[in-house]
Design a protein around this motif. Structure first.
Motif, PDB file in Angstrom:
ATOM      1  N   GLY A 110       0.791  -1.227   0.000  1.00 25.19           N
ATOM      2  CA  GLY A 110       0.000   0.000   0.000  1.00 25.19           C
ATOM      3  C   GLY A 110       0.821   1.274   0.000  1.00 25.19           C
ATOM      4  N   ASN A 111       2.130   1.143   0.107  1.00 27.54           N
ATOM      5  CA  ASN A 111       2.984   2.331   0.102  1.00 27.54           C
ATOM      6  C   ASN A 111       2.958   2.971  -1.287  1.00 27.54           C
ATOM      7  OD1 ASN A 111       4.852   4.208   1.075  1.00 27.54           O
ATOM      8  ND2 ASN A 111       6.587   2.990   0.329  1.00 27.54           N
ATOM      9  N   GLU A 112       2.783   4.287  -1.322  1.00 25.28           N
ATOM     10  CA  GLU A 112       2.699   4.993  -2.598  1.00 25.28           C
ATOM     11  C   GLU A 112       3.978   5.788  -2.835  1.00 25.28           C
ATOM     12  OE1 GLU A 112      -0.806   7.334  -2.720  1.00 25.28           O
ATOM     13  OE2 GLU A 112      -2.176   5.608  -2.761  1.00 25.28           O
ATOM     14  N   LEU A 113       4.511   5.654  -4.042  1.00 23.51           N
ATOM     15  CA  LEU A 113       5.747   6.325  -4.427  1.00 23.51           C
ATOM     16  C   LEU A 113       5.531   7.077  -5.741  1.00 23.51           C
ATOM     17  CD1 LEU A 113       8.271   3.381  -3.828  1.00 23.51           C
ATOM     18  CD2 LEU A 113       7.784   5.281  -2.270  1.00 23.51           C
ATOM     19  N   THR A 114       6.235   8.174  -5.880  1.00 26.53           N
ATOM     20  CA  THR A 114       6.200   8.922  -7.137  1.00 26.53           C
ATOM     21  C   THR A 114       7.629   9.198  -7.590  1.00 26.53           C
ATOM     22  OG1 THR A 114       4.098   9.996  -6.626  1.00 26.53           O
ATOM     23  CG2 THR A 114       5.468  11.025  -8.304  1.00 26.53           C
ATOM     24  N   ALA A 115       7.937   8.741  -8.783  1.00 23.62           N
ATOM     25  CA  ALA A 115       9.259   8.967  -9.363  1.00 23.62           C
ATOM     26  C   ALA A 115       9.105   9.871 -10.586  1.00 23.62           C
ATOM     27  CB  ALA A 115       9.897   7.643  -9.767  1.00 23.62           C
ATOM     28  N   ILE A 116      10.018  10.811 -10.724  1.00 24.11           N
ATOM     29  CA  ILE A 116      10.070  11.649 -11.921  1.00 24.11           C
ATOM     30  C   ILE A 116      11.286  11.176 -12.719  1.00 24.11           C
ATOM     31  CG2 ILE A 116      10.110  13.964 -12.867  1.00 24.11           C
ATOM     32  CD1 ILE A 116       7.716  13.449 -11.072  1.00 24.11           C
ATOM     33  N   TRP A 117      11.027  10.645 -13.895  1.00 29.16           N
ATOM     34  CA  TRP A 117      12.085  10.091 -14.731  1.00 29.16           C
ATOM     35  C   TRP A 117      12.316  10.954 -15.963  1.00 29.16           C
ATOM     36  CZ3 TRP A 117       9.211   4.817 -14.539  1.00 29.16           C
ATOM     37  CH2 TRP A 117       9.534   4.149 -13.353  1.00 29.16           C
ATOM     38  N   SER A 118      13.558  10.978 -16.386  1.00 29.01           N
ATOM     39  CA  SER A 118      13.907  11.504 -17.703  1.00 29.01           C
ATOM     40  C   SER A 118      14.172  10.301 -18.586  1.00 29.01           C
ATOM     41  CB  SER A 118      15.147  12.407 -17.614  1.00 29.01           C
ATOM     42  OG  SER A 118      15.538  12.836 -18.900  1.00 29.01           O
ATOM     43  N   ILE A 119      13.397  10.163 -19.646  1.00 26.31           N
ATOM     44  CA  ILE A 119      13.483   8.982 -20.502  1.00 26.31           C
ATOM     45  C   ILE A 119      13.845   9.414 -21.916  1.00 26.31           C
ATOM     46  CG2 ILE A 119      12.264   6.987 -21.437  1.00 26.31           C
ATOM     47  CD1 ILE A 119      10.450   7.012 -19.031  1.00 26.31           C
ATOM     48  N   GLU A 120      14.970   8.898 -22.387  1.00 27.83           N
ATOM     49  CA  GLU A 120      15.353   9.141 -23.776  1.00 27.83           C
ATOM     50  C   GLU A 120      14.874   7.973 -24.627  1.00 27.83           C
ATOM     51  OE1 GLU A 120      19.250   9.594 -26.680  1.00 27.83           O
ATOM     52  OE2 GLU A 120      19.519   9.548 -24.502  1.00 27.83           O
ATOM     53  N   PRO A 121      13.920   8.184 -25.497  1.00 27.78           N
ATOM     54  CA  PRO A 121      13.396   7.087 -26.319  1.00 27.78           C
ATOM     55  C   PRO A 121      14.251   6.883 -27.561  1.00 27.78           C
ATOM     56  CG  PRO A 121      12.114   9.069 -26.708  1.00 27.78           C
ATOM     57  CD  PRO A 121      13.188   9.448 -25.734  1.00 27.78           C
ATOM     58  N   SER A 122      15.273   6.045 -27.451  1.00 31.69           N
ATOM     59  CA  SER A 122      16.110   5.756 -28.605  1.00 31.69           C
ATOM     60  C   SER A 122      15.395   4.781 -29.524  1.00 31.69           C
ATOM     61  CB  SER A 122      17.456   5.169 -28.146  1.00 31.69           C
ATOM     62  OG  SER A 122      18.134   6.061 -27.286  1.00 31.69           O
ATOM     63  N   PHE A 123      16.032   4.466 -30.652  1.00 30.25           N
ATOM     64  CA  PHE A 123      15.440   3.508 -31.573  1.00 30.25           C
ATOM     65  C   PHE A 123      15.474   2.117 -30.932  1.00 30.25           C
ATOM     66  CE2 PHE A 123      17.066   6.790 -34.543  1.00 30.25           C
ATOM     67  CZ  PHE A 123      15.847   7.160 -35.089  1.00 30.25           C
ATOM     68  N   GLY A 124      14.299   1.634 -30.510  1.00 27.98           N
ATOM     69  CA  GLY A 124      14.219   0.276 -29.974  1.00 27.98           C
ATOM     70  C   GLY A 124      14.663   0.114 -28.547  1.00 27.98           C
ATOM     71  N   SER A 125      14.895   1.203 -27.810  1.00 29.65           N
ATOM     72  CA  SER A 125      15.285   1.095 -26.413  1.00 29.65           C
ATOM     73  C   SER A 125      14.881   2.363 -25.675  1.00 29.65           C
ATOM     74  CB  SER A 125      16.794   0.859 -26.274  1.00 29.65           C
ATOM     75  OG  SER A 125      17.512   1.991 -26.710  1.00 29.65           O
TER      76      SER A 125
END
Length: 500
Positions: A459-474
């Motif tokens: 029941g523990n709630e967590l919030t993560a802020i991510w920086s995501i680089e969407p490369s080709f296929g990854s």
């Protein structure tokens, strides 16, 4: 008789002495008496002069390979080619090493052209040429590979002839007095603006749609800030000619594009601050010399808006649909959006980038529960459907199952197009599955900025802020703020498509 001679000799010597003549003067080979010269003055004390510093010019440059001409392929088409590779003529190990590097980097292109000529086959490239720029004793070489399709690739080298050392981009920037941070900021702005000039007005219904354009823009900006500085050549006026890779919807997906950046001039947004009309939005959004800023009068908190790379001329705040937005008009005639509702929830503010399909916009207007972009002809474009298309496109970029491994731990992320998110963690023999939702807020320097709200089994709630680089296929994921639920720290965690 002997005594008489001795007395006479002594008397002669005494007489000569008394007359001031020296009886001991040397005699020349001719029999004449040599007269001594005046004694010379002692040599003057001289201060050693420093050797002038050697100067370097084009005389230290030559060519390792030269070949020009034409040939006709087996189909009767005539091809012209021009192949030139530079060479340093300095006799030092470092110069020879640079010559070897140029050979390794580029002689494959020469060989490919020679093969095409010998076999009468169409050539993929038409020229390999070079140019040079001098900065004192430093020569910067650019070798340009020009392809028959009209694109080019650039190989840049810097060599300090006075000290006989090769300089990488980072060291060359230091020689020019430009910090890496200032350079990276300038390159990101230039690369983002170049991408927007190419695609912001592009119809998102064509090709891969808005989702693909968003992916390419995020990749373009992220690539401009990689650990290795983007290659460049110095210009005589102090500006730099840079060669970033710009994402493309055609061909190889990336093309190096020459751009010019300057330093020491006023940044975008300086002068009188521009403030949005905040009557419909509970925060003040201001554009000034530091960029876009969000200010909350109730709490006194100020937040910078990430992902802003354009020169902005106007701001408009409006409630459209279920959310509040701020729209920013760029000097290029494009419109960017900030979802104030979503960004406020996670205290992370960022631009969504340009709303694709709009160009030539001159002003912004609000009314009838929506907002409009007005072009030079006076036509009004409703921004609500464009915003909705943009936000659905964000999810489409990331949707699917992704997996990563680190030090024996396994992670699996699954994103749905509706924003649903599942995180499975397998650590030291235990498995934990958390569920929640992913909200893509916009773009930052490292790619897309995403808020992931997760509920763990307890029941523990967590919030993560991510920086995501969407490369080709990854996906390359970094922790931006919030909870570091994946224990990434300052590292990057690379996710590949999961095997279902």
């Amino acid at each position: 008789m002997k005594r008489t001679f001795r007395i006479f000799l002594f008397a002669a010597i005494l007489a000569a002495f008394l007359m001031g003549c020296s009886p001991l003067l040397p005699v020349s080979p001719s029999g004449e008496t040599a007269v001594p010269s005046e004694p010379s003055a002692p040599p003057a004390t001289t201060v050693p002069t420093e050797e002038p510093a050697p100067t370097f010019d084009d005389s230290v440059l030559g060519e390792a390979y030269t070949n020009e001409g034409t040939f006709t392929d087996a189909w009767g088409s005539e091809w012209s080619y021009s192949l030139h590779l530079p060479r340093l003529l300095l006799d030092t190990p470092a110069a020879e090493e640079l010559n070897s590097k140029i050979h390794r980097d580029l002689f494959g292109f020469v060989t490919a052209m020679e093969t095409a000529i010998a076999q009468n086959t169409p050539a993929e490239l038409c020229a390999v040429r070079w140019e040079r720029v001098w900065t004192d004793s430093i020569v910067s070489l650019a070798v340009i590979v020009e392809y028959a399709e009209g694109t080019s690739h650039y190989y840049i080298y810097h060599f300090d002839c006075a000290n006989s050392i090769e300089l990488d981009s980072a060291h060359m920037l230091r020689r020019l007095g430009i910090s890496i941070d200032d350079y990276t900021t300038a390159v990101r702005r230039a690369a983002a603006q170049a991408f927007d000039r190419q695609y912001a007005g592009f119809d998102p219904a064509i090709g891969g749609g808005a989702a693909y354009l968003l992916q390419l823009r995020a990749m373009t900006v992220a690539a401009a800030g990689n650990s290795d500085p983007v290659p460049f050549l110095p210009n005589e006026d102090g500006s730099l000619r840079i060669f970033p890779s710009i994402g493309s919807i055609a061909g190889a997906g990336w093309y190096m594009t020459p751009l010019t950046v300057s330093f020491g001039s006023a940044e975008a947004g300086t002068g009188a601050p521009i403030q949005s009309n905040s009557s419909d939005v509970w925060a003040a959004i201001t554009l000034d010399g530091t960029g876009l800023q969000v200010s909350f009068e109730s709490s006194g908190k100020n937040y910078p808006v990430s992902g802003c790379y354009a020169d902005y001329t106007a701001l408009l705040a409006a409630n459209i649909g279920p959310d509040a937005y701020v729209f920013a008009l760029t000097a290029g005639g494009f419109v960017e959006a900030v979802n104030m509702t979503a960004c406020s929830r996670f205290e992370t503010f960022c631009s969504m980038g340009p709303l694709y399909g709009l160009s030539g916009i001159t002003s912004l207007e609000a009314g009838n529960g929506t907002a409009y972009a007005v072009d030079a002809d006076g036509a009004k474009h409703d921004l609500l459907p464009l915003v909705q298309s943009m936000e659905s496109g964000f999810s489409a970029i990331l949707s699917g199952a992704w997996e990563a491994n680190r030090d024996g731990d396994a992670f699996r992320l699954r994103f749905g197009e509706d924003g649903a998110c599942t995180l499975e963690e397998a650590r030291q023999g235990s498995r934990v599955t958390s569920t929640g939702a992913l909200t893509v807020l916009g773009m930052g320097d490292g790619g897309l900025l995403c808020a992931c709200s997760l509920t763990q089994p307890d029941g523990n709630e967590l919030t993560a802020i991510w920086s995501i680089e969407p490369s080709f296929g990854s996906l390359q994921l970094c922790a931006f703020s919030g909870e570091d639920v994946l224990d990434i720290g300052a590292d990057v965690l690379r996710f590949e498509p999961a095997q279902e």
